[in-house]
Scaffold this active site. Structure first.
Site, PDB file in Angstrom:
ATOM      1  N   PRO A 165       0.826  -1.207   0.000  1.00  0.00           N
ATOM      2  CA  PRO A 165       0.000   0.000   0.000  1.00  0.00           C
ATOM      3  C   PRO A 165       0.856   1.252   0.000  1.00  0.00           C
ATOM      4  CG  PRO A 165       0.011  -1.029   2.155  1.00  0.00           C
ATOM      5  CD  PRO A 165       0.672  -1.991   1.217  1.00  0.00           C
ATOM      6  N   GLU A 166       0.380   2.294  -0.667  1.00  0.00           N
ATOM      7  CA  GLU A 166       1.086   3.566  -0.703  1.00  0.00           C
ATOM      8  C   GLU A 166       0.321   4.583   0.126  1.00  0.00           C
ATOM      9  OE1 GLU A 166       2.980   4.806  -4.256  1.00  0.00           O
ATOM     10  OE2 GLU A 166       2.831   2.845  -5.210  1.00  0.00           O
ATOM     11  N   HIS A 182      -7.572 -15.484   7.521  1.00  0.00           N
ATOM     12  CA  HIS A 182      -6.206 -15.122   7.893  1.00  0.00           C
ATOM     13  C   HIS A 182      -6.179 -14.091   9.020  1.00  0.00           C
ATOM     14  CE1 HIS A 182      -4.871 -17.426   4.452  1.00  0.00           C
ATOM     15  NE2 HIS A 182      -5.687 -16.734   3.677  1.00  0.00           N
ATOM     16  N   ARG A 233      -0.235 -13.163   4.051  1.00  0.00           N
ATOM     17  CA  ARG A 233       1.165 -13.555   3.839  1.00  0.00           C
ATOM     18  C   ARG A 233       2.036 -13.379   5.081  1.00  0.00           C
ATOM     19  NH1 ARG A 233       1.162 -10.241  -1.876  1.00  0.00           N
ATOM     20  NH2 ARG A 233      -0.334 -11.588  -2.945  1.00  0.00           N
ATOM     21  N   LYS A 240      21.349  15.745  -3.591  1.00  0.00           N
ATOM     22  CA  LYS A 240      21.327  14.279  -3.521  1.00  0.00           C
ATOM     23  C   LYS A 240      22.200  13.627  -4.591  1.00  0.00           C
ATOM     24  CE  LYS A 240      19.511  10.953  -1.095  1.00  0.00           C
ATOM     25  NZ  LYS A 240      19.739  10.843   0.336  1.00  0.00           N
TER      26      LYS A 240
END
Length: 286
Positions: free
Chosen positions: A2-3, A96, A117, A160
């Site tokens: 998920p973002e 689950h 998972r 950077k």
């Protein structure tokens, strides 16, 4: 995984259904789901019993529920398939189900952590004076944070000395921008993912940040991006921003600006999707 928009959708649901409730019991059903809580499942359950939750918070993709009475926080790692669901007490257990949190009130709902998972989990941590769990103190603010400093980001970006997509996924520089939304914002900005950051001007950085915010807010409006049933909000509903994606996962399909077929390139064990016409690759100096 998920973002930011997906995590924010979950946070908003938790704010509505979990904030300011007193924990009655915690049941840990799988030890891997509390493996980041080094003292173990029994300690995790014992330390939460009788405590009152605060307003759920988020930084980037990291989500936590403050514990008002102890100054600690429950940090949620959703991993690849973790779900935080609010369910009625009488609802059948999910296949689950890993952790169950029941509350001492009359709402008759409980918080469930479901994870097929078992890559995710919950853990309890001390917090800094600003309420941030100590284990994520190094995470930068995200572009939807009102305190995000655009000028500081621009200066850090130029220092950077890397390429732009690598910079966008660097959580110490800017948090919450993952692979999907990086590709979407770069497509909207007409920027190739390998463009060096040292050459970014302030207007170019401002334009890119604007597109990042736009694509994330658009995803938030429809509940995030979901490619399978493993991302859902706290009520079990999937997002559908994937129907609106302009670049990600559209290899071979026409660019919505110029009709050139979009391409996919392997990138850092992921994929980058881009338009070879609108997003010209940077020249390689000889």
């Amino acid at each position: 995984m998920p973002e930011l928009p997906e995590v924010e959708v979950v946070r908003r649901g938790l704010e509505r259904w979990v904030a300011h409730r007193t924990v009655a019991e915690v049941e840990v059903l799988h030890p891997r789901s509390v493996r980041r809580h080094l003292a173990g499942g029994d300690d995790f359950a014992h330390r939460l019993k009788g405590q009152r939750t605060g307003t759920p918070s988020r930084r980037g993709k990291y989500l936590w529920i403050p514990v008002e009475t102890t100054g600690t926080a429950i940090l949620a790692h959703l991993g690849m398939s973790g779900q935080l669901l609010v369910q009625p007490h009488r609802a059948p257990d999910e296949k689950h189900l890993r952790i169950r949190v029941s509350f001492d009130d009359a709402l008759a709902t409980e918080l469930r952590f479901v994870d097929q998972r078992t890559f995710g989990g919950l853990s309890l941590h001390e917090t800094a004076p600003d309420g941030l769990p100590d284990v994520i103190a190094h995470i930068a603010r995200d572009p939807l944070d009102p305190l995000f400093d655009d000028e500081a980001f621009h200066q850090a970006l130029r220092r950077k000395r890397t390429t732009i997509k690598r910079a966008l996924l660097d959580q110490s520089l800017i948090s919450g921008v993952g692979n999907i939304y990086a590709d979407e914002a770069l497509w909207r900005s007409r920027i190739h993912f390998e463009r060096p950051t040292a050459g970014f001007t302030r207007p170019r950085t401002a334009e890119l940040l604007g597109h990042i915010r736009d694509v994330m807010n658009a995803a938030l409006a429809v509940g995030g991006t979901s490619f399978d049933s493993l991302y859902v909000n706290v009520n079990g509903e999937s997002g559908y921003f994937d129907r609106s994606l302009d670049a990600y996962s559209r290899e071979g399909e026409p660019c919505r600006r110029c009709t050139t077929p979009l391409r996919r390139r392997p990138w850092m064990n992921r994929s980058s999707y881009f338009c070879p016409s609108c997003q010209r690759a940077p020249r390689v100096s000889s």
